[in-house]
Design a protein around this motif. Structure first.
Motif, PDB file in Angstrom:
ATOM      1  N   GLY A  55       0.991  11.943  65.764  1.00  0.00           N
ATOM      2  CA  GLY A  55       1.169  13.395  65.854  1.00  0.00           C
ATOM      3  C   GLY A  55       0.771  14.139  64.599  1.00  0.00           C
ATOM      4  N   GLU A  56       1.032  13.543  63.439  1.00  0.00           N
ATOM      5  CA  GLU A  56       0.725  14.222  62.191  1.00  0.00           C
ATOM      6  C   GLU A  56      -0.693  13.906  61.701  1.00  0.00           C
ATOM      7  N   ASP A  57      -1.361  12.971  62.382  1.00  0.00           N
ATOM      8  CA  ASP A  57      -2.711  12.614  61.936  1.00  0.00           C
ATOM      9  C   ASP A  57      -3.760  13.616  62.372  1.00  0.00           C
ATOM     10  N   VAL A  58      -3.438  14.303  63.449  1.00  0.00           N
ATOM     11  CA  VAL A  58      -4.397  15.306  63.907  1.00  0.00           C
ATOM     12  C   VAL A  58      -4.396  16.442  62.889  1.00  0.00           C
ATOM     13  N   ASP A  59      -5.560  16.807  62.408  1.00  0.00           N
ATOM     14  CA  ASP A  59      -5.653  17.855  61.391  1.00  0.00           C
ATOM     15  C   ASP A  59      -5.050  19.162  61.882  1.00  0.00           C
ATOM     16  N   PRO A  60      -4.543  19.948  60.943  1.00  0.00           N
ATOM     17  CA  PRO A  60      -3.997  21.236  61.359  1.00  0.00           C
ATOM     18  C   PRO A  60      -5.068  22.132  61.964  1.00  0.00           C
ATOM     19  N   ASP A  61      -4.662  22.867  62.959  1.00  0.00           N
ATOM     20  CA  ASP A  61      -5.566  23.873  63.529  1.00  0.00           C
ATOM     21  C   ASP A  61      -4.976  25.248  63.202  1.00  0.00           C
ATOM     22  N   TRP A  62      -5.648  26.288  63.652  1.00  0.00           N
ATOM     23  CA  TRP A  62      -5.212  27.637  63.278  1.00  0.00           C
ATOM     24  C   TRP A  62      -3.825  27.978  63.773  1.00  0.00           C
ATOM     25  N   ASP A  63      -3.378  27.373  64.870  1.00  0.00           N
ATOM     26  CA  ASP A  63      -2.007  27.667  65.323  1.00  0.00           C
ATOM     27  C   ASP A  63      -1.000  27.206  64.273  1.00  0.00           C
ATOM     28  N   ASP A  64      -1.301  26.061  63.632  1.00  0.00           N
ATOM     29  CA  ASP A  64      -0.402  25.590  62.578  1.00  0.00           C
ATOM     30  C   ASP A  64      -0.416  26.548  61.385  1.00  0.00           C
TER      31      ASP A  64
ATOM     32  N   PRO B 261     -17.509  20.283  63.155  1.00  0.00           N
ATOM     33  CA  PRO B 261     -16.207  20.263  63.822  1.00  0.00           C
ATOM     34  C   PRO B 261     -15.679  21.684  63.957  1.00  0.00           C
ATOM     35  N   LYS B 262     -15.100  21.918  65.069  1.00  0.00           N
ATOM     36  CA  LYS B 262     -14.598  23.264  65.337  1.00  0.00           C
ATOM     37  C   LYS B 262     -13.106  23.238  65.642  1.00  0.00           C
ATOM     38  N   SER B 263     -12.550  24.405  65.563  1.00  0.00           N
ATOM     39  CA  SER B 263     -11.150  24.587  65.971  1.00  0.00           C
ATOM     40  C   SER B 263     -11.104  24.541  67.497  1.00  0.00           C
ATOM     41  N   LYS B 264      -9.904  24.322  68.062  1.00  0.00           N
ATOM     42  CA  LYS B 264      -9.870  24.398  69.522  1.00  0.00           C
ATOM     43  C   LYS B 264      -9.643  25.838  69.985  1.00  0.00           C
ATOM     44  N   PHE B 265      -9.452  26.752  69.049  1.00  0.00           N
ATOM     45  CA  PHE B 265      -9.194  28.148  69.418  1.00  0.00           C
ATOM     46  C   PHE B 265     -10.451  29.010  69.288  1.00  0.00           C
ATOM     47  N   THR B 266     -10.452  30.088  70.066  1.00  0.00           N
ATOM     48  CA  THR B 266     -11.655  30.919  70.094  1.00  0.00           C
ATOM     49  C   THR B 266     -11.460  32.216  69.297  1.00  0.00           C
ATOM     50  N   TYR B 267     -12.588  32.892  69.058  1.00  0.00           N
ATOM     51  CA  TYR B 267     -12.540  34.198  68.397  1.00  0.00           C
ATOM     52  C   TYR B 267     -11.716  35.182  69.217  1.00  0.00           C
ATOM     53  N   LYS B 268     -11.835  35.064  70.513  1.00  0.00           N
ATOM     54  CA  LYS B 268     -11.083  35.982  71.373  1.00  0.00           C
ATOM     55  C   LYS B 268      -9.572  35.781  71.171  1.00  0.00           C
ATOM     56  N   GLN B 269      -9.177  34.526  71.150  1.00  0.00           N
ATOM     57  CA  GLN B 269      -7.751  34.245  70.986  1.00  0.00           C
ATOM     58  C   GLN B 269      -7.236  34.731  69.631  1.00  0.00           C
ATOM     59  N   LEU B 270      -8.084  34.603  68.626  1.00  0.00           N
ATOM     60  CA  LEU B 270      -7.715  35.109  67.302  1.00  0.00           C
ATOM     61  C   LEU B 270      -7.544  36.626  67.361  1.00  0.00           C
ATOM     62  N   HIS B 271      -8.498  37.256  68.014  1.00  0.00           N
ATOM     63  CA  HIS B 271      -8.486  38.707  68.106  1.00  0.00           C
ATOM     64  C   HIS B 271      -7.262  39.228  68.859  1.00  0.00           C
TER      65      HIS B 271
ATOM     66  N   GLU C 138     -22.031  36.867  69.223  1.00  0.00           N
ATOM     67  CA  GLU C 138     -21.239  37.872  69.941  1.00  0.00           C
ATOM     68  C   GLU C 138     -20.542  37.273  71.158  1.00  0.00           C
ATOM     69  N   ASP C 139     -20.234  36.032  71.064  1.00  0.00           N
ATOM     70  CA  ASP C 139     -19.605  35.360  72.193  1.00  0.00           C
ATOM     71  C   ASP C 139     -18.128  35.129  71.877  1.00  0.00           C
ATOM     72  N   PRO C 140     -17.248  35.855  72.534  1.00  0.00           N
ATOM     73  CA  PRO C 140     -15.821  35.725  72.202  1.00  0.00           C
ATOM     74  C   PRO C 140     -15.247  34.357  72.555  1.00  0.00           C
ATOM     75  N   THR C 141     -15.973  33.628  73.407  1.00  0.00           N
ATOM     76  CA  THR C 141     -15.448  32.312  73.755  1.00  0.00           C
ATOM     77  C   THR C 141     -15.883  31.257  72.739  1.00  0.00           C
ATOM     78  N   GLU C 142     -16.670  31.674  71.763  1.00  0.00           N
ATOM     79  CA  GLU C 142     -17.089  30.773  70.696  1.00  0.00           C
ATOM     80  C   GLU C 142     -15.853  30.290  69.935  1.00  0.00           C
ATOM     81  N   ARG C 143     -15.876  29.027  69.597  1.00  0.00           N
ATOM     82  CA  ARG C 143     -14.697  28.499  68.918  1.00  0.00           C
ATOM     83  C   ARG C 143     -14.727  28.797  67.422  1.00  0.00           C
ATOM     84  N   LEU C 144     -13.543  28.938  66.877  1.00  0.00           N
ATOM     85  CA  LEU C 144     -13.392  29.235  65.453  1.00  0.00           C
ATOM     86  C   LEU C 144     -13.806  28.031  64.622  1.00  0.00           C
ATOM     87  N   PRO C 145     -14.157  28.286  63.355  1.00  0.00           N
ATOM     88  CA  PRO C 145     -14.403  27.138  62.475  1.00  0.00           C
ATOM     89  C   PRO C 145     -13.120  26.349  62.280  1.00  0.00           C
TER      90      PRO C 145
END
Ligand code: CTP
Ligand code: CA
Ligand code: CA
Length: 646
Positions: A251-260, A46-56, A222-229
């Motif tokens: 709404g609260e059942d969806v696990d937290p993602d990095w934005d949370d 399972p992955k995050s919906k956010f990417t390394y690029k977005q984190l960066h 090295e793929d910035p579009t790769e999704r975060l763990p």
């Protein structure tokens, strides 16, 4: 601030299944760099919906990243708290700040009695007999400085209010906030006398990488579009925050993602900021945390006093749809009213049903700005500029004043007020100094403005400002129809960094032509003639020789003032006639000043409105209760905020 050292507490940790054999309660940070991308079953990870690029992108405060975290911090009942702190009054006692017969700030204990800004002091005492009413400081003519006077409320005719004490507290608070944040990872925008926006993205990014080393990369393939763990937990600790609900059953059942997770970290930072302001200076404030300025501001006002509200991305839709759009930044004023009238509703929910082309009836840019705004989108940047652009000192006259001499007496106070503020801006050390001085004069429905350049060759002084102001008033007076005057204000603007390189004598050569320019100074009238571009002309000099107007009180005095200035300017011209005039030409079209224009540059927002002007220091400097001030909306409908120049 020690955020990184703080243990990150989880109310509950659910390990995400057998894929994470290394994950334990004490270390919610499995090493994704090695284990999760094992070749055995990549598709099951399972992955995050956010990417390394977005984190960066967080690191560089990019408004594009969905992980962005912005906070808004607003002092509770600000002027009222300034008085409780200054006087050492128990903050649980009801207190209001008085300006003449009106109340301009009411603390929360007093609000419990149903008091609001619009009641008079007499009415307020009936409703709350124990109410402590503290009058604002005032300037009296001839005084060197403002002071807290006994029975000020009786002295409206001779005194002018000073909000300086609150500006001073505001500066202390801003300094405290900046000191709480890491020096190299802060972006703070002073958005009004008692509020700031903080872009916490870079700081959050750092904390995130400290707590979750698995995010540090290198970026897989090295793929910035790769999704975060995936986030290694399912429950986050929001401490005492007010969490806006998602409005959805699951709404609260969806696990937290990095934005949370970013929001949790941001909210810890805001809690620390608020704690420092309370401990060091004694003030309580409220905070809002969200993905952009618009939402963060709505958040800080959502639960008051002394609370903070987090609007997670998953809650945005629900949060906004329940709102009145007139509460949104820029929609509190004229534009909001227009939208209400056009669509017959003040609810976001109803406006969401309007297709873009309907919203564009408000104008193309405004329509598309509104369309995205009510959907929770706002890409505007937190602008770290904290330096002021202009200063204004104003007085409304009740009863109106009727002579040049009376006006001049007020100008003396305005000049002293503005000069003392310039001193604080570092004008004496020539760090920054204003370029122009403006006088606004209101007579009936007509507002007239006159502008003059501030001579740059000599040190700015109170006497210089006063002389400039007197000249400008003289011009209004010789033009006629000056009395009775209901409002007078003086402002300086166009602050520039001081001349650090030695400009030599050139600086002094300015004088003659500037004095000349004064004679034909910029004019604009909201009631009379449309402002027109004109080159320097003979200006008011013509009026000297015109017929005398006996009804125009103080005409002779005004004429004498102008005559004197004129003869001085010609004398200097003769001596310095090789001066380059073009340098000093000013285009009055660009210089119309809204008397409500503030210290703080307007956010590059669509239009001035009631909400926005709440953010405007200058509004409160005027002597009229802000609610009673005329709206000088010379602006047209909003255009959407654009990205700010760096
Ligand atoms: N203010 C004012 N007139 C207004 C709005 C604000 O004089 N129309 C002053 C208030 O006295 C206030 C300060 O500006 O103390 C900041 O305004 P605001 O944040 O809107 O209100 P607060 O009084 O701080 O109350 P709150 O706790 O709701 O923020
Ligand atoms: Ca406030
Ligand atoms: Ca405020």
């Amino acid at each position: 601030m020690g955020l990184s050292k703080r243990a990150y507490t989880f109310k509950k940790i659910r390990v995400s299944g057998p894929l994470w054999p290394n994950c334990s309660m004490s270390s919610p940070a499995p090493n994704f760099a090695s284990s999760p991308f094992s070749i055995t079953s990549p598709r099951r990870i399972p992955k995050s919906k956010f990417t390394y690029k977005q984190l960066h992108q967080l690191k560089s405060y990019s408004p594009q990243t969905p992980l962005r975290v912005i906070a808004h911090v607003d002092l509770d009942a600000f002027y009222a708290q300034c008085e409780t702190v200054r006087l050492g009054i128990d903050p649980s006692k009801p207190l209001a700040v008085q300006q003449w017969q009106g109340l301009i700030a009411i603390n929360y204990p007093a609000r419990a009695f149903g008091l609001s800004r619009h009641v008079t002091s007499t009415e307020a005492l009936k409703q709350c007999p124990d109410l402590i009413m503290q009058h604002v400081a005032t300037w009296k003519e001839g005084d060197e400085k403002w002071a807290y006077h006994e029975n000020s409320f009786k002295e409206m005719a001779t005194h002018k209010v000073s909000l300086d004490p609150y500006r001073m507290e505001s500066r202390k608070i801003l300094k405290c906030i900046k000191e709480t944040l890491p020096e190299k990872e802060q972006r703070v925008e002073k958005a009004g006398i008692d509020e700031v926006f903080l872009d916490l993205s870079a700081q959050v990014h750092t904390v995130l990488l400290e707590r979750y080393p698995e995010l540090r990369g290198p970026t897989p393939y090295e793929d910035p579009t790769e999704r975060l763990p995936k986030v290694p937990t399912t429950v986050l600790d929001w401490a005492a925050d007010a969490l806006v609900e998602t409005g959805e059953e699951d709404g609260e059942d969806v696990d937290p993602d990095w934005d949370d997770v970013c929001m949790v970290i941001a909210s810890e930072i805001v809690r620390d900021v608020r704690k420092d302001v309370k401990e060091k200076l004694g003030y309580t404030c409220s905070g809002g945390v969200a993905r952009n300025k618009m939402l963060a501001k709505l958040g800080s006002g959502y639960k008051k006093p002394n609370q903070q509200t987090v609007i997670r991305n998953r809650a945005v839709k629900h949060f906004l749809s329940e709102m009145k759009f007139t509460k949104i930044r820029m929609l509190g004023g004229k534009l909001g009213d227009e939208a209400v009238a056009m669509f017959g509703t003040d609810k976001v929910k109803d406006l969401l049903e309007q297709p873009m082309d309907q919203l564009k009836k408000l104008g193309d840019d405004t329509g598309s700005w509104l369309y995205s705004t009510i959907r929770g989108e706002d890409n505007s940047e937190v602008n770290p500029r904290t330096q002021i652009k202009s200063m204004l000192s104003a007085k409304s006259f009740r009863p109106a004043i009727n002579s040049f001499e009376q006006g001049v007496r007020w100008l003396r106070i305005f000049a002293a007020d503005i000069f003392s503020r310039c001193v604080e801006e570092g004008v004496l050390e020539n760090k920054r100094r204003p370029k122009t001085v403006n006088l606004h004069h209101r007579q009936g429905a007509q507002t007239r403005s006159r502008q003059a350049p501030v001579p740059q060759g000599k040190p700015l002084s109170e006497a210089m400002l006063f002389d400039l102001a007197k000249n400008l008033l003289a011009q209004v007076v010789v033009d006629g129809r000056a009395w009775p005057c209901a409002n007078l204000s003086l402002s300086v603007g166009g602050f520039e960094d001081g001349i650090t390189n030695n400009k030599g004598i050139g600086g002094f050569l300015v004088r003659g032509a500037e004095a000349k320019a004064m004679m034909s100074t910029g004019r604009s009238a909201s009631g009379g003639e449309p402002p027109a571009k004109r080159r320097r002309t003979k200006g008011n000099i013509a009026n000297f020789f015109g017929p005398r107007d006996d009804k125009n009180k103080g005409f002779d005095a005004a004429r004498a003032v102008l005559m004197k200035a004129h003869s001085e300017s010609t004398r200097e011209e003769e001596a310095e006639d090789d001066f380059d005039e073009h340098e000093h030409e000013h285009d009055e079209d660009d210089h119309f000043h809204d008397p409500n224009e503030g210290d703080v540059e307007r956010p590059h927002t669509p239009t001035p409105d009631r909400n926005a002007s709440n953010n405007n220091d200058n509004l409160y400097r005027s002597d009229t209760p802000p609610s009673a001030q005329p709206q000088h909306n010379t602006h047209s409908l909003p255009v959407p905020p654009t990205t700010q120049p760096k």
